[in-house]
Design a protein around this motif. Sequence first.
Motif, PDB file in Angstrom:
ATOM      1  N   VAL A   1      29.588  46.241  45.187  1.00  0.00           N
ATOM      2  CA  VAL A   1      29.392  44.998  44.173  1.00  0.00           C
ATOM      3  C   VAL A   1      29.752  45.845  42.798  1.00  0.00           C
ATOM      4  O   VAL A   1      30.634  45.426  41.978  1.00  0.00           O
ATOM      5  CB  VAL A   1      28.300  44.320  44.087  1.00  0.00           C
ATOM      6  N   VAL A   2      29.177  47.034  42.636  1.00  0.00           N
ATOM      7  CA  VAL A   2      29.442  47.684  41.474  1.00  0.00           C
ATOM      8  C   VAL A   2      31.011  48.065  41.419  1.00  0.00           C
ATOM      9  O   VAL A   2      31.724  47.876  40.447  1.00  0.00           O
ATOM     10  CB  VAL A   2      28.627  49.051  41.330  1.00  0.00           C
ATOM     11  N   PRO A   3      31.752  48.877  42.209  1.00  0.00           N
ATOM     12  CA  PRO A   3      33.247  48.984  42.255  1.00  0.00           C
ATOM     13  C   PRO A   3      33.799  47.833  41.985  1.00  0.00           C
ATOM     14  O   PRO A   3      34.857  47.707  41.449  1.00  0.00           O
ATOM     15  CB  PRO A   3      33.479  50.017  43.417  1.00  0.00           C
ATOM     16  N   ARG A   4      33.428  46.592  42.504  1.00  0.00           N
ATOM     17  CA  ARG A   4      34.399  45.603  42.484  1.00  0.00           C
ATOM     18  C   ARG A   4      34.187  45.040  41.036  1.00  0.00           C
ATOM     19  O   ARG A   4      35.280  44.308  40.467  1.00  0.00           O
ATOM     20  CB  ARG A   4      33.779  44.364  43.573  1.00  0.00           C
ATOM     21  N   LEU A   5      33.088  45.017  40.634  1.00  0.00           N
ATOM     22  CA  LEU A   5      32.945  44.522  39.120  1.00  0.00           C
ATOM     23  C   LEU A   5      33.574  45.598  38.237  1.00  0.00           C
ATOM     24  O   LEU A   5      34.206  45.047  37.086  1.00  0.00           O
ATOM     25  CB  LEU A   5      31.631  44.158  38.730  1.00  0.00           C
ATOM     26  N   GLU A   6      33.286  46.649  38.431  1.00  0.00           N
ATOM     27  CA  GLU A   6      34.116  47.616  37.579  1.00  0.00           C
ATOM     28  C   GLU A   6      35.613  47.522  37.535  1.00  0.00           C
ATOM     29  O   GLU A   6      36.127  47.534  36.496  1.00  0.00           O
ATOM     30  CB  GLU A   6      33.960  49.080  38.086  1.00  0.00           C
ATOM     31  N   ARG A   7      36.119  47.464  38.616  1.00  0.00           N
ATOM     32  CA  ARG A   7      37.568  46.838  38.562  1.00  0.00           C
ATOM     33  C   ARG A   7      37.819  45.565  37.673  1.00  0.00           C
ATOM     34  O   ARG A   7      38.870  45.653  36.978  1.00  0.00           O
ATOM     35  CB  ARG A   7      38.169  46.779  40.023  1.00  0.00           C
ATOM     36  N   ALA A   8      37.181  44.595  37.960  1.00  0.00           N
ATOM     37  CA  ALA A   8      37.412  43.373  37.435  1.00  0.00           C
ATOM     38  C   ALA A   8      37.139  43.588  35.595  1.00  0.00           C
ATOM     39  O   ALA A   8      37.975  43.177  34.985  1.00  0.00           O
ATOM     40  CB  ALA A   8      36.130  42.261  37.613  1.00  0.00           C
ATOM     41  N   LEU A   9      36.080  44.276  35.286  1.00  0.00           N
ATOM     42  CA  LEU A   9      35.987  44.626  34.019  1.00  0.00           C
ATOM     43  C   LEU A   9      36.843  45.282  33.263  1.00  0.00           C
ATOM     44  O   LEU A   9      37.567  45.068  32.314  1.00  0.00           O
ATOM     45  CB  LEU A   9      34.754  45.218  33.770  1.00  0.00           C
ATOM     46  N   GLU A  10      37.388  46.262  34.084  1.00  0.00           N
ATOM     47  CA  GLU A  10      38.560  47.233  33.573  1.00  0.00           C
ATOM     48  C   GLU A  10      39.917  46.431  33.249  1.00  0.00           C
ATOM     49  O   GLU A  10      40.513  46.561  32.183  1.00  0.00           O
ATOM     50  CB  GLU A  10      38.889  48.330  34.393  1.00  0.00           C
ATOM     51  N   ARG A  11      40.225  45.233  34.124  1.00  0.00           N
ATOM     52  CA  ARG A  11      41.166  44.653  34.056  1.00  0.00           C
ATOM     53  C   ARG A  11      41.203  43.645  32.827  1.00  0.00           C
ATOM     54  O   ARG A  11      42.182  43.394  32.116  1.00  0.00           O
ATOM     55  CB  ARG A  11      41.354  43.332  35.295  1.00  0.00           C
ATOM     56  N   HIS A  12      40.038  43.148  32.376  1.00  0.00           N
ATOM     57  CA  HIS A  12      39.782  42.338  31.295  1.00  0.00           C
ATOM     58  C   HIS A  12      39.540  43.051  29.944  1.00  0.00           C
ATOM     59  O   HIS A  12      39.803  42.507  28.863  1.00  0.00           O
ATOM     60  CB  HIS A  12      38.721  41.588  31.657  1.00  0.00           C
ATOM     61  N   ALA A  13      39.140  44.349  30.082  1.00  0.00           N
ATOM     62  CA  ALA A  13      38.743  45.189  28.955  1.00  0.00           C
ATOM     63  C   ALA A  13      40.078  45.280  27.929  1.00  0.00           C
ATOM     64  O   ALA A  13      41.212  45.258  28.462  1.00  0.00           O
ATOM     65  CB  ALA A  13      38.292  46.385  29.294  1.00  0.00           C
ATOM     66  N   LEU A  14      39.750  45.079  26.407  1.00  0.00           N
ATOM     67  CA  LEU A  14      40.735  45.339  25.661  1.00  0.00           C
ATOM     68  C   LEU A  14      41.315  46.624  25.749  1.00  0.00           C
ATOM     69  O   LEU A  14      40.699  47.618  26.326  1.00  0.00           O
ATOM     70  CB  LEU A  14      40.183  45.380  24.311  1.00  0.00           C
ATOM     71  N   ARG A  15      42.578  46.704  25.391  1.00  0.00           N
ATOM     72  CA  ARG A  15      43.277  47.847  25.599  1.00  0.00           C
ATOM     73  C   ARG A  15      42.942  49.353  25.199  1.00  0.00           C
ATOM     74  O   ARG A  15      42.859  50.191  25.963  1.00  0.00           O
ATOM     75  CB  ARG A  15      44.942  47.750  25.062  1.00  0.00           C
ATOM     76  N   THR A  16      42.024  49.128  24.008  1.00  0.00           N
ATOM     77  CA  THR A  16      41.815  50.593  23.600  1.00  0.00           C
ATOM     78  C   THR A  16      40.216  50.789  23.814  1.00  0.00           C
ATOM     79  O   THR A  16      39.729  51.512  23.377  1.00  0.00           O
ATOM     80  CB  THR A  16      42.068  50.470  21.794  1.00  0.00           C
TER      81      THR A  16
END
Length: 299
Positions: free
Chosen positions: A258-273
């Motif tokens: 679950v942690v790597p799955r959510l890390e990938r999702a958060l990285e996709r949504h995070a602001l560019r900087t």
Amino acid sequence: MAAMICGGIDLGGTKIEARLFDGPDAATTQLRRIATPRENYAQMLAALVEQIRWLQQVSGRDDLPVGIAVPGIIDPETGGVFTANTPARGHSIRDDLMAQLGRPFPVVNDCMAFALSEACGGAGDGHRTVMGLILGTGVGGGLCIDGAIAPRAGGLAVEVGHVGLPASAMARHGLTPRRCGCGRLGCMETAVSGTGLANIAEDILGTRIEGADLVRGGHEDILEIWADIAGECLLTIQLMLAPDCIVLGGGLSNMPGVVPRLERALERHALRTMKPTRLLQARHGDSSGTRGAALLARR
């Protein structure tokens, strides 16, 4: 963390769990669960008193520090509890325990207690700002700064479960807005909680499948939609609170990977900087909220 014996009680909709903690890491040494009386408040309060007295008995200390973790909003002035799952709604557990037992017992929101536990000897140890995110039947959060519960106006925890879902997320997955238990339409909880995961399955597959069965059945498409929306929830937390880490608890936090799955999702949504905040799994599991209440009482 200095060693000192203490007790914690988790008041839930189905059970009242009492734990005795001891040692430098505040580890569980005794555990007792009883059913939560749901008929009326007086019976529920009597069950709470019974659990406190059990903790005093097994510890051999009438002055044992005992904290109580409860779901919902706790008015800091009146002590009134506002919750949907127990007969405590509108009553001050804090004041009523004081009247019956003659000394104070701190009553704290269960998500705030979870955050305190994980910030002090838990997964968030060593981080200044720790957000605890419970992904269970519902969604709730707590916040600790420098090892202490952050002051919150009006007794609110971090009620991220009742932030509105982004319309863009619902649209890209073809999901139907649903009524939340709070009465509002389209709360984050309706898609990010365990109930929300089953809601997603019902919308996509046309049949309702519970979370554990989705994991066992290998429904990667459903789990990825859930993770994508949970990533939006994590982004909301980061944008609003900017914690050093977010510690995950609750049943969904136990899903494999679950942690790597959510890390990938958060990285996709995070602001560019923006560097995504660190995601961690709770160290103390299901006992963490009870442990946090005990730590609060010990102080």
